[in-house]
Design a protein around this motif. Structure first.
Motif, PDB file in Angstrom:
ATOM      1  N   GLY A 127       0.788  -1.042  -0.012  1.00 12.65           N
ATOM      2  CA  GLY A 127      -0.021  -0.029  -0.225  1.00 12.65           C
ATOM      3  C   GLY A 127       0.794   1.340  -0.074  1.00 12.65           C
ATOM      4  N   GLY A 128       1.960   1.231   0.754  1.00 15.01           N
ATOM      5  CA  GLY A 128       2.898   2.334   0.907  1.00 15.01           C
ATOM      6  C   GLY A 128       3.274   2.468  -0.749  1.00 15.01           C
ATOM      7  N   ALA A 129       3.741   1.531  -1.490  1.00 16.12           N
ATOM      8  CA  ALA A 129       4.176   1.956  -2.697  1.00 16.12           C
ATOM      9  C   ALA A 129       3.377   2.431  -3.629  1.00 16.12           C
ATOM     10  N   GLN A 130       1.910   1.701  -3.530  1.00 15.65           N
ATOM     11  CA  GLN A 130       0.999   2.730  -4.286  1.00 15.65           C
ATOM     12  C   GLN A 130       0.510   3.999  -3.895  1.00 15.65           C
ATOM     13  N   ALA A 131       0.654   4.584  -2.528  1.00 13.05           N
ATOM     14  CA  ALA A 131       0.626   5.803  -2.110  1.00 13.05           C
ATOM     15  C   ALA A 131       1.787   6.700  -2.778  1.00 13.05           C
ATOM     16  N   LEU A 132       2.984   6.132  -2.665  1.00 18.14           N
ATOM     17  CA  LEU A 132       3.999   6.824  -3.291  1.00 18.14           C
ATOM     18  C   LEU A 132       3.838   7.164  -4.869  1.00 18.14           C
ATOM     19  N   ALA A 133       3.487   6.089  -5.583  1.00 22.67           N
ATOM     20  CA  ALA A 133       3.284   6.370  -6.902  1.00 22.67           C
ATOM     21  C   ALA A 133       2.283   7.364  -7.151  1.00 22.67           C
ATOM     22  N   LYS A 134       1.194   7.293  -6.282  1.00 22.98           N
ATOM     23  CA  LYS A 134       0.148   8.330  -6.557  1.00 22.98           C
ATOM     24  C   LYS A 134       0.510   9.661  -6.176  1.00 22.98           C
ATOM     25  N   GLN A 135       1.306   9.821  -5.331  1.00 23.80           N
ATOM     26  CA  GLN A 135       2.193  11.095  -4.807  1.00 23.80           C
ATOM     27  C   GLN A 135       3.089  11.508  -5.964  1.00 23.80           C
ATOM     28  N   PRO A 151      -5.731  -9.304  -1.809  1.00 28.86           N
ATOM     29  CA  PRO A 151      -6.011  -8.645  -3.168  1.00 28.86           C
ATOM     30  C   PRO A 151      -5.037  -7.188  -3.307  1.00 28.86           C
ATOM     31  N   LEU A 152      -4.668  -6.536  -2.203  1.00 23.12           N
ATOM     32  CA  LEU A 152      -4.258  -5.358  -2.411  1.00 23.12           C
ATOM     33  C   LEU A 152      -2.833  -5.328  -3.206  1.00 23.12           C
ATOM     34  N   LEU A 153      -2.370  -6.680  -3.263  1.00 19.42           N
ATOM     35  CA  LEU A 153      -1.006  -7.041  -4.171  1.00 19.42           C
ATOM     36  C   LEU A 153      -1.500  -6.493  -5.658  1.00 19.42           C
ATOM     37  N   LEU A 154      -2.614  -6.986  -5.892  1.00 18.12           N
ATOM     38  CA  LEU A 154      -3.133  -6.841  -7.385  1.00 18.12           C
ATOM     39  C   LEU A 154      -3.370  -5.310  -7.730  1.00 18.12           C
ATOM     40  N   ALA A 155      -3.808  -4.679  -6.807  1.00 17.05           N
ATOM     41  CA  ALA A 155      -4.076  -3.351  -6.830  1.00 17.05           C
ATOM     42  C   ALA A 155      -2.939  -2.415  -6.786  1.00 17.05           C
ATOM     43  N   SER A 156      -1.955  -2.734  -5.982  1.00 19.49           N
ATOM     44  CA  SER A 156      -0.776  -2.075  -5.843  1.00 19.49           C
ATOM     45  C   SER A 156       0.132  -2.262  -7.306  1.00 19.49           C
ATOM     46  N   ALA A 157       0.180  -3.711  -7.585  1.00 19.17           N
ATOM     47  CA  ALA A 157       0.766  -3.900  -9.070  1.00 19.17           C
ATOM     48  C   ALA A 157       0.245  -2.788 -10.037  1.00 19.17           C
ATOM     49  N   TYR A 158      -1.235  -2.888 -10.050  1.00 14.33           N
ATOM     50  CA  TYR A 158      -1.868  -2.031 -11.272  1.00 14.33           C
ATOM     51  C   TYR A 158      -1.554  -0.680 -11.385  1.00 14.33           C
ATOM     52  N   THR A 159      -1.366  -0.102 -10.040  1.00 15.98           N
ATOM     53  CA  THR A 159      -1.198   1.263  -9.827  1.00 15.98           C
ATOM     54  C   THR A 159       0.426   1.340 -10.338  1.00 15.98           C
TER      55      THR A 159
END
Length: 434
Positions: A127-135, A151-159
């Motif tokens: 989730g932290g990686a996803q947040a960093l990407a969005k920022q 499922p967070l793994l899929l969402a993170s990979a997608y982002t």
């Protein structure tokens, strides 16, 4: 002196649960104030993306709240609670917010399990990686490995992929049998099937590996690669970033300070509520992940119920009970099929840091089986994060229950504490919101 505000319904947290609660309460004419630490409402799951903006549900709820005149106190954190007042530390200083009803929509944080090398630069939560990407973190061309569970793994990979990263693979600790059983039960939720298909289509060409988990991360000044246990064999993959998350943990610190009853949620605590989202404390409600990890569907429907009941519309709230039951059923299915195995709880070796704030190694805890004794001897849990990372980790890897939290909820400057003390009102005649 602290600024003094009043409202009918105060909501802590501006994620899906908090925004839904605010919209529901405002629809009944209540004066609503939302308190959130982030600069923009949306929470973790609806976080603003610097390139793509906010998700449509977040934009819709923000517009509803703006139309209804609800107040959002962004960049504000709760210091503590005094009577029926939230004492806040904000961008403009100290604020005392008096409320009639309080809704806790405090969400959750990532569960990070220590393993050798997990503190290297380049290792984050999924989730932290996803947040960093969005920022706006620079990801173009970076080789990223995604690992952990759920499922967070899929969402993170997608982002990460959308932001230019080269995703090397997704490594799920659950077995193939567990994942297949989960997929076989999804027919009851057609919308979830569609989401899963869309994600897998978007991630075409990226391997999804079950029964696979991180053993260690290695590098010098930064991450250089990851060693994985893949079934019976060990594999090493060179990468620039590791996004590794093992699920979520409810944020219950404020509920603990309010003396709300808790229940066991896996190896962690969650806020206990009745069918109307009422906690054990009068006029205090809770919704979403704080009540147990359930995802955005649970958060939005529980927030709506809490907002309606807090604004004296329990009959309307009852209409949402079937939808909540369905959402919680799905959450239980997730918890069952993506339960953490013992292997990922046993990754830390003697030299692995378990409390990165205070540099406490796993070997420093030898012979101790009490969280308080560990804190007194090693200062584990006494750093800037106040045990938010190491506390849940030790619950998982050493089965140590977390002790209760004490105010302040977050670190706060002394001048703010002084202003809050000096400005605690003895009546409600000043600063009333119109």
């Amino acid at each position: 002196m602290a600024e003094h505000l009043q409202c009918d319904v105060a909501i802590v947290g501006a994620g899906p649960a908090g925004l839904s609660a605010a919209a529901a309460a405002a629809s009944q004419g209540a004066r609503v104030v939302i308190v959130d630490a982030a600069p923009v409402a949306g929470g973790q799951i609806w976080r603003n993306d610097v390139r793509l903006g906010a998700p449509a549900p977040a934009l819709s709820l923000r517009q509803q709240l703006a139309t209804a005149g609800a107040c959002v106190l962004s960049r504000h954190e709760v210091v503590t609670v005094s009577g029926k007042q939230l004492l806040l530390n904000g961008s403009s200083g100290a604020t005392a917010l008096e409320y009639g009803a309080l809704i806790l929509a405090t969400g959750a944080r990532e569960l990070l399990l220590p393993f050798p090398g997990w503190t290297l630069p380049g290792v984050t939560g999924a989730g932290g990686a996803q947040a960093l990407a969005k920022q706006g973190a620079p990801l173009h061309g970076k080789r990223v490995l995604v690992a952990g569970s759920g499922p967070l793994l899929l969402a993170s990979a997608y982002t990460l992929k959308r932001h230019g990263a080269q995703v090397l693979g997704i490594h799920e600790q659950a077995s193939s049998a567990q994942v297949r059983a989960f997929a076989a039960a999804l027919w009851r939720w057609p919308g979830k099937v569609l989401q899963a298909v869309q994600l897998r289509t978007a991630l075409a060409g990226i391997g999804y590996h079950c029964d696979s988990h991180v053993l260690r991360a290695f590098g010098d000044d930064r991450l250089r690669g990851v060693e994985l246990q893949r079934g019976a064999r060990v594999e090493t993959i060179a990468c620039d970033q590791l996004a590794c998350g093992f699920g979520l943990v409810p944020n219950i610190e404020l509920a603990q300070q309010l003396s709300c009853d808790l229940h066991q949620h896996g190896r962690h605590g969650a806020v206990s509520v009745d069918e109307f989202q009422r906690t054990s404390v009068a006029d205090v409600f809770a919704a979403g992940e704080a009540c147990g990890i359930g995802g955005v569907d649970c958060a939005t429907v529980e927030g709506t119920i809490a907002g309606l009941v807090a604004s004296n519309a329990p009959e309307l709230a009852q209409r949402y009970f079937p939808r909540r039951a369905r959402a919680r059923h799905f959450a239980a299915l997730l918890a069952e099929h993506f339960a953490l195995g013992d292997a990922v709880r046993q990754l830390a070796d003697a030299d692995t840091l378990v409390c990165r704030c205070e540099d406490v190694r796993f070997s420093d805890l030898a012979g101790m089986h009490d969280a308080r004794a560990i804190k007194l001897k090693t200062r584990c849990g006494m750093g800037p994060c106040q045990g938010r990372i190491c506390g849940p980790a030790l619950s998982e890897i050493a089965n140590l229950p977390r002790p209760g939290s004490r105010p302040p909820v977050f670190p706060v400057p002394l001048n703010v504490l002084a202003a809050l003390h000096a400005g605690t009102p003895t009546d409600s005649s000043s600063g009333v919101m119109k």
